[in-house]
Design an enzyme around this catalytic site. Structure first.
Site, PDB file in Angstrom:
ATOM      1  N   ALA A  20      -1.958   5.844   1.368  1.00 53.24           N
ATOM      2  CA  ALA A  20      -3.112   4.934   1.437  1.00 53.24           C
ATOM      3  C   ALA A  20      -3.149   4.330   2.829  1.00 53.24           C
ATOM      4  O   ALA A  20      -2.129   4.219   3.505  1.00 53.24           O
ATOM      5  CB  ALA A  20      -3.000   3.844   0.375  1.00 53.24           C
ATOM      6  N   LEU A  66       0.864  -1.177   0.000  1.00 50.45           N
ATOM      7  CA  LEU A  66       0.000   0.000   0.000  1.00 50.45           C
ATOM      8  C   LEU A  66       0.900   1.226   0.000  1.00 50.45           C
ATOM      9  O   LEU A  66       1.885   1.288   0.736  1.00 50.45           O
ATOM     10  CB  LEU A  66      -0.889   0.030   1.244  1.00 50.45           C
ATOM     11  N   ASP A  67       0.577   2.220  -0.822  1.00 54.19           N
ATOM     12  CA  ASP A  67       1.375   3.439  -0.902  1.00 54.19           C
ATOM     13  C   ASP A  67       1.303   4.221   0.413  1.00 54.19           C
ATOM     14  O   ASP A  67       0.351   4.057   1.193  1.00 54.19           O
ATOM     15  CB  ASP A  67       0.893   4.320  -2.053  1.00 54.19           C
ATOM     16  N   PRO A  68       2.282   5.090   0.674  1.00 57.43           N
ATOM     17  CA  PRO A  68       2.272   5.864   1.920  1.00 57.43           C
ATOM     18  C   PRO A  68       0.984   6.651   2.148  1.00 57.43           C
ATOM     19  O   PRO A  68       0.520   6.759   3.286  1.00 57.43           O
ATOM     20  CB  PRO A  68       3.479   6.799   1.760  1.00 57.43           C
TER      21      PRO A  68
END
Length: 405
Positions: free
Chosen positions: A122, A118-120
């Site tokens: 998100a 998961l991206d930062p």
């Protein structure tokens, strides 16, 4: 007298045989003792060397091994979460009396891994494997996932989310309703589709991660990189104009406030840097360069030593999970509503699907551009958002308890 010699020899032989027999019997006795001791150590659990602990102590490294759903906070990377949880469990093992080394061949003995990035910016469900559970993570990388995304029409960024710099703007006013988006998006983006992953992603091209190329500072390399199109499957997509309370409480970035805050911080940082540079004396190397030019009688310029052009290219984060601007709940309802150019997507999909790419392509289909400003993973495999262990509950007791449910 001549026959006495053989008698002495025979006696000597007899003594030697007796000594040999005693040695054989002693060795046999020792073997039996060793065998008895070995048998005892095998049957006695307290003396058994554990493959899990790596030492002869009875204290195990893990109290349980398996899978757990963790809630990933905003601004944290997945590796941040893995390191934090590993630290909690390592300290717990030592507090229980585990005496083995916590590193083996340069790697942590405590095995912790995650099952899908998961991206930062998100938040939501992040499946972790603990101990033997790490061997089960591949199925979660490839398995089904559900997301809720916040979308804004009218601009596109380098990263396709709120963190990137705006590189393209387009009018969106011809998009007059959520229904018009729904009519275009649902049939076009349901089923097996093809998509080009974002430049800022972990996919490898020619042995390098795409985000490494993007942050490397070589504009030509960025322009020349060819990102392969990939097949993904979207099981269901819904276009809405609301967010549920549970999704908002997970953490959804407010794109507009985020951009405004970053612009203010960057402007303040630039002004402070300019003021500092104006007040400071010139660096010693600049003074030396001026002296060299004054003393240069050949007319040739000396070549400057080139530094690492990639140094410092990673963008600094201005926020942590407590300061990042987020969408807030309406006080009197269970959901929060939005108006265009904002809308929301609920996506159920297979592994390898990039929601940022879906949002970008939706913008193109609507004859404009779009950016994903917030993302929450609401489901990964059997794990739901409401089951994910929140940061305030991250401790060894809760982690092990959640694994045994």
């Amino acid at each position: 007298m001549k026959r006495a010699r053989p008698v002495a020899v025979a006696a000597a032989i007899s003594d030697n045989n007796a000594t040999t027999n005693k040695r054989v019997m002693l060795a046999a006795s020792n073997d039996l003792s060793t065998s008895s001791s070995l048998s005892s150590s095998i049957t006695d659990p307290s003396k058994t060397t554990s493959a899990t602990t790596g030492n002869t102590e009875s204290t195990p490294l893990y109290l349980a091994e398996g899978l757990i759903a963790i809630h990933k906070p905003l601004t944290w990377t997945c590796n941040d979460v893995v390191s934090y949880i590993r630290g909690i469990l390592s300290r717990d093992a030592q507090s229980r009396g585990f005496e083995g080394k916590m590193r083996k061949r340069g790697k942590p003995l405590m095995k912790v891994g995650h099952g899908g990035t998961l991206d930062p910016l998100a938040s939501g469900v992040l499946v972790l494997g603990i101990g033997k559970g790490t061997s089960k993570l591949q199925s979660y990388l490839e398995g089904d996932k559900q997301y809720t995304a916040m979308v804004e029409l009218g601009y596109e960024t380098t990263t396709l989310d709120a963190e990137g710099e705006i590189v393209k703007t387009m009018d969106w006013n011809h998009v007059t309703s959520i229904d018009s988006i729904r009519e275009t998006v649902v049939p076009k983006f349901t089923g097996k589709i093809q998509q080009v992953p974002p430049l800022y992603s972990a996919i490898r091209v020619d042995g390098k991660r795409l985000y490494e190329i993007a942050r490397g500072g070589d504009e030509k390399e960025v322009e020349d990189v060819e990102i392969p199109m990939r097949d993904v499957e979207v099981y269901k997509v819904e276009v809405e104009n609301t967010l549920s309370e549970s999704v908002i409480q997970s953490g959804v970035v407010d794109g507009k406030k985020y951009k405004e805050a970053v612009q203010e911080m960057e402007a303040a940082a630039a002004a402070a840097a300019a003021e500092k540079a104006a007040a400071a004396p010139p660096p010693a190397e600049d003074v030396q360069e001026l002296n060299d030019e004054a003393n240069n009688t050949t007319g040739k310029k000396k070549k400057k030593r080139r530094g690492n052009k990639n140094k410092g290219t990673k963008k600094k984060s201005f926020f942590d999970e407590s300061t990042v601007p987020t969408v807030q709940c309406d006080s009197n309802t269970d959901t929060t509503s939005f108006e265009l150019p904002l809308f929301t997507l609920n996506v159920s999909c297979g592994g390898g699907t990039y929601i940022r790419s879906i949002v970008r392509d939706i913008g193109y289909e609507m004859d404009t551009v779009a950016t994903m400003t917030g993302l929450v993973r609401t489901k990964q495999g059997p794990f739901l958002l409401e089951d994910a262990l929140r940061k305030e509950d991250w401790n060894a007791e809760n982690i092990y308890e959640a694994m045994t449910k």
